[in-house]
Structures are given as C-alpha cells and as structure tokens.
Design an enzyme around this catalytic site. Structure first.
Site, PDB file in Angstrom:
ATOM      1  N   ARG A  21       0.836  -1.193   0.000  1.00 47.83           N
ATOM      2  CA  ARG A  21       0.000   0.000   0.000  1.00 47.83           C
ATOM      3  C   ARG A  21       0.881   1.257   0.000  1.00 47.83           C
ATOM      4  NH1 ARG A  21      -4.957   1.785   3.501  1.00 47.83           N
ATOM      5  NH2 ARG A  21      -4.060   0.624   5.210  1.00 47.83           N
ATOM      6  N   THR A  32      -1.135   7.560  -1.053  1.00 50.08           N
ATOM      7  CA  THR A  32      -2.430   7.457  -1.747  1.00 50.08           C
ATOM      8  C   THR A  32      -3.346   6.407  -1.128  1.00 50.08           C
ATOM      9  OG1 THR A  32      -1.599   5.777  -3.228  1.00 50.08           O
ATOM     10  CG2 THR A  32      -1.310   8.059  -3.946  1.00 50.08           C
ATOM     11  N   ASP A  78      -3.097 -11.747  11.085  1.00 46.70           N
ATOM     12  CA  ASP A  78      -2.194 -11.507   9.963  1.00 46.70           C
ATOM     13  C   ASP A  78      -1.452 -12.800   9.620  1.00 46.70           C
ATOM     14  OD1 ASP A  78       0.335 -10.850   8.546  1.00 46.70           O
ATOM     15  OD2 ASP A  78      -0.451  -8.812   8.704  1.00 46.70           O
ATOM     16  N   ASP A 102       2.470 -12.588   9.436  1.00 45.66           N
ATOM     17  CA  ASP A 102       3.098 -12.453  10.758  1.00 45.66           C
ATOM     18  C   ASP A 102       3.074 -13.771  11.514  1.00 45.66           C
ATOM     19  OD1 ASP A 102       3.864  -9.850  10.503  1.00 45.66           O
ATOM     20  OD2 ASP A 102       2.117  -9.011  11.550  1.00 45.66           O
TER      21      ASP A 102
HETATM   22  N1  URA Z   1      -4.174 -10.278   5.379  1.00 50.08           N
HETATM   23  C1  URA Z   1      -4.079 -11.053   6.492  1.00 50.08           C
HETATM   24  O1  URA Z   1      -3.029 -11.624   6.763  1.00 50.08           O
HETATM   25  N2  URA Z   1      -5.158 -11.168   7.278  1.00 50.08           N
HETATM   26  C2  URA Z   1      -6.319 -10.557   7.014  1.00 50.08           C
HETATM   27  O2  URA Z   1      -7.261 -10.713   7.777  1.00 50.08           O
HETATM   28  C3  URA Z   1      -6.402  -9.755   5.849  1.00 50.08           C
HETATM   29  C4  URA Z   1      -5.314  -9.641   5.046  1.00 50.08           C
END
Ligand code: URA
Length: 243
Positions: free
Chosen positions: A136, A140, A234, A237
């Site tokens: 991202r 923007t 995530d 992660d």
């Molecule tokens: N990416 C992720 O790792 N988890 C989400 O919930 C959305 C995008």
C-alpha cells in the site's frame, strides 16, 4: 446479494445420523461459478479451527496451514487440462487413464503468498515460481507495484496465483493485471487462498469473470482495518513469526 453468509451446520459424512454430527460454522456460499470452495469436511474444519485459534503457536500454525495449502493446490490442479493416457499394469492389463497436459507455474504475492510455495512444490516437483511485491502506498492508500520477477514464457503457462488471505482483493487484482500485461489469459489463472472475504470475491469475480478462485472458506466480511473476520489475524506475521 450474491453471498449467503456462514452458518452452523452438522459436520460429517452423510451416512452418520444428524445427532451424531457436531455443529460447526461452515463457509459462506457465493453465486459465482468461477469461485470454488473446498468441501467442508471434518478434517478441513478441524484444520481451520487450529489455525484460527489465537493460542496456536507458530510451529502448529505452519504445519496445519500447510495441510490446507496442500488441499488447495490439489484442487487447483484439478482445473488443469488432462488428456487420455492408457497404461499397461504389471498384470498385463490395460488401464484407461489420463495424464496432465500443459505447463504450469506458481506466482506468489509477497510476503504472505510465499508461505504457500512449499505446498506447491510438494505437489509439483521443480515448479517455476515467480514473485510479485505489491504494497500500500502510504500517500495514496492505493496498492502499488514494487517488484515482479516472472518466468519468461509465462504467457504459455497456467498460473497458480498464491495469497493465503483474499481480503479486499486489491493487491490480487493488481497482480492479475501484471500477469495479463505479460500475456497470461485470464482463464489460465487460478487464484488460491485459505480464507476469502465476500467483498474480495465479489470484486474479483466481477472484474475478472473468467479467472477461477479456489478457496477453503468464505468468511463473514472485513473489519474497519480490512482484516477478514472472524479470520485468523495476519497470516504473514503468524507464519513468519514477525508478530
Ligand atoms: N491479510 C491477512 O493476513 N489477514 C487478514 O485478515 C487480511 C489480510
């Protein structure tokens, strides 16, 4: 709406009595015939239960998500063409079978998509794997292409596009545009993800009507930070241990 939400359903084979089957939340349904959701089997739901659990440690997260990735890759490969192929068995009898036809490659959307590469290699020895990095843009707030490296002959290949979480579909759409700009036909792209949001799928299916999506589960939706809910947090992660 084109989405029927997730609901509790009895989980188990059809021959088992309904009162012998535990209830669990199963995937939502979407009315696009290009979106394929894996069968909601007891094993798949148990695997998803483990990786969704916030208390699951990294080693288990990797092990059990790899099992789901394997199912996704196998289902993705079912969409590739095969042609008739007869063999003779050690008993001297013939068997009318099929064999794969066509070349494939993987393309992972960095970073989380890289976690799906091993599952692809486990099924397709020495498969070529390209990479696309989209992040991202802080100014923007739009997805921006930072890097891509793809096989030279990608236009002649079927592409298994890898990203475990299909949230808004924004990065994946940009990745598909990159593939199309290299000559890959939309109908030769199979997008594999573990969990998809209805928003991401609708966006994708209406923008790329010939592209197929294979997902293990359609979740409820997105929160205000575009995380999939209930989701699993995530993915990158949790897989790479960068929490
Ligand atoms: N990416 C992720 O790792 N988890 C989400 O919930 C959305 C995008």
């Amino acid at each position: 709406t084109v989405v029927e939400g997730c609901a509790a359903a009895p989980i188990g084979p059809s021959y088992r009595e309904p009162d012998e089957k535990p209830q669990a939340t199963v995937s939502g349904k979407i009315k696009f015939d290009t979106v394929h959701v894996l069968p909601q089997t007891p094993q798949l739901i148990a695997l998803l239960t483990i990786i969704r659990d916030q208390n699951t440690q990294r080693g288990d997260f990797i092990f059990y998500s790899n099992r789901i990735i394997r199912l996704l890759v196998e289902e993705g490969l079912n969409h590739l063409p095969v042609k008739e192929h007869e063999v003779t068995t050690p008993l001297g009898r013939t068997y009318a079978g099929v064999r794969f036809e066509g070349k494939i490659c993987g393309v992972s959307i960095m970073r989380a998509g890289e976690s799906m590469e091993q599952g692809l290699r486990d099924c397709c020895r020495s498969v070529r794997i390209g990479k696309i990095l989209i992040q991202r843009d802080e100014e923007t707030a739009q997805p921006k292409l930072f890097y891509h490296k793809l096989p030279n002959d990608i236009a002649e290949r079927w592409v298994l596009l890898l990203d475990p979480m299909n949230a808004t579909g924004g990065s994946a759409s940009m990745a598909v545009e990159v593939l199309k700009s290299k000559g890959v036909a939309e109908e030769r792209i199979l997008f594999l993800n573990l969990i998809a949001s209805p928003e991401g799928l609708e966006h994708f299916a209406s923008k790329f009507p010939k592209l197929r999506v294979i997902t293990a589960f359609i979740d409820e939706g997105l929160d205000d930070k575009n995380y999939i809910v209930p989701g699993l947090g995530d993915f990158g992660d949790r897989h790479f241990g960068t929490l």
